[in-house]
Design an enzyme around this catalytic site. Structure first.
Site, PDB file in Angstrom:
ATOM      1  CD  GLU A   1      36.231  34.318  -9.069  1.00  0.00           C
ATOM      2  OE1 GLU A   1      35.613  35.361  -8.809  1.00  0.00           O
ATOM      3  OE2 GLU A   1      36.283  33.324  -8.318  1.00  0.00           O
TER       4      GLU A   1
ATOM      5  CD  GLU B  13      32.901  30.702 -10.447  1.00  0.00           C
ATOM      6  OE1 GLU B  13      34.124  30.653 -10.235  1.00  0.00           O
ATOM      7  OE2 GLU B  13      32.408  31.177 -11.507  1.00  0.00           O
TER       8      GLU B  13
END
Length: 266
Positions: free
Chosen positions: A120, A140
């Site tokens: 990210e 995730e």
């Protein structure tokens, strides 16, 4: 020069090098790391002698993302920094380049794992170099979590949507070769050389006119979601003033005189 126990800051000429420094946890995110990162971005923005930034990790890793062990236990360490979060509840998103974009180009130098929150943060960088054994991925969903660092928005804008959705929905790891093939990174280099390669790119950036470099970066991002007509108008508004600078005149003189330009950010 700033830094914390989990984020080191050093100068390499006109380049500010920020190093995620928690190798015993594969540089998993911590409060001291996030505070140090944000302070590093601010330092680069405010220091006109800094022309580029390199982000890397210590100990053969880039960043393994959120510290899940700490999340499942007593939370992340670094109580001495909690007042910073209270004063600026958005600080962690700025640190991860979700809510902050430095004026100077940011070059990522990736060794080892660059996964979850690491991938990210990577999406907030401008130029990306990775070692052959580096790994990427957004894990995730495998933990029942959501990649709230910006990936569901940014990733489909940076790589083809089918690849973005596969990365987001399967949570599988990607090799450096795969990441390069889908356009997530730009360079794959031998293990142990990512930082050197990133610094070489930074030197090329540093040799260019700083006002021009910053204007070009700003134009690329601010026009990304505009129509072509709107983007072209915004480009002129951003770019034409650069021609009136002393640096632009110096660049032309240096070309005519067959010498390297000496830019003064003026």
């Amino acid at each position: 020069m700033g830094g914390t126990e989990h984020l080191t800051v050093q100068r390499e000429g006109a380049t500010l090098v920020l190093t995620l420094n928690r190798p015993e946890a594969r540089n998993a995110l911590s409060l001291p790391m996030l505070v140090g990162l944000y302070d590093g971005w601010v330092e680069a923005d405010e220091d006109d002698t800094v022309r580029s930034i390199v982000l890397t990790g210590a100990g053969g890793a880039f960043c393994a993302g959120m510290d899940l062990k700490a999340l499942a236990g007593d939370g992340m360490a670094g109580d001495q920094y909690r007042d910073r979060l209270r004063d600026d509840p958005d600080l962690h998103w700025k640190a991860m380049l979700r809510h902050h974009r430095p004026r100077k180009p940011v070059i990522a130098a990736v060794e080892g794992p660059c996964v979850a929150g690491g991938t990210e943060i990577l999406q907030g960088t401008d130029i990306r170099v990775a070692a052959e054994s580096a790994t990427f991925g957004l894990f995730e969903v495998r933990r029942g979590l959501f990649p709230v660092g910006g990936s569901t928005v940014r990733l489909p804008r940076q790589i083809p949507r089918t690849h973005a959705l596969e990365m987001l929905l399967t949570g599988r790891p990607y090799s450096a070769a795969e990441a390069a093939a889908i356009g997530l990174i730009g360079h794959v280099v031998p293990d142990g050389t990512a930082l050197d390669a990133a610094l070489e790119i930074a030197e090329r950036v540093n040799a260019c006119g700083p006002l021009a470099v910053e204007a070009v970066k700003a134009s690329v991002y601010e026009t990304a979601e505009m129509t072509e007509t709107g983007g072209l108008a915004a480009e002129l508004a951003r770019g034409m003033p650069v021609f009136d600078t002393a640096d632009a005149q110096e660049g032309a003189r240096a070309f005519a005189e067959k010498r390297p330009p000496v830019f003064k950010r003026a």
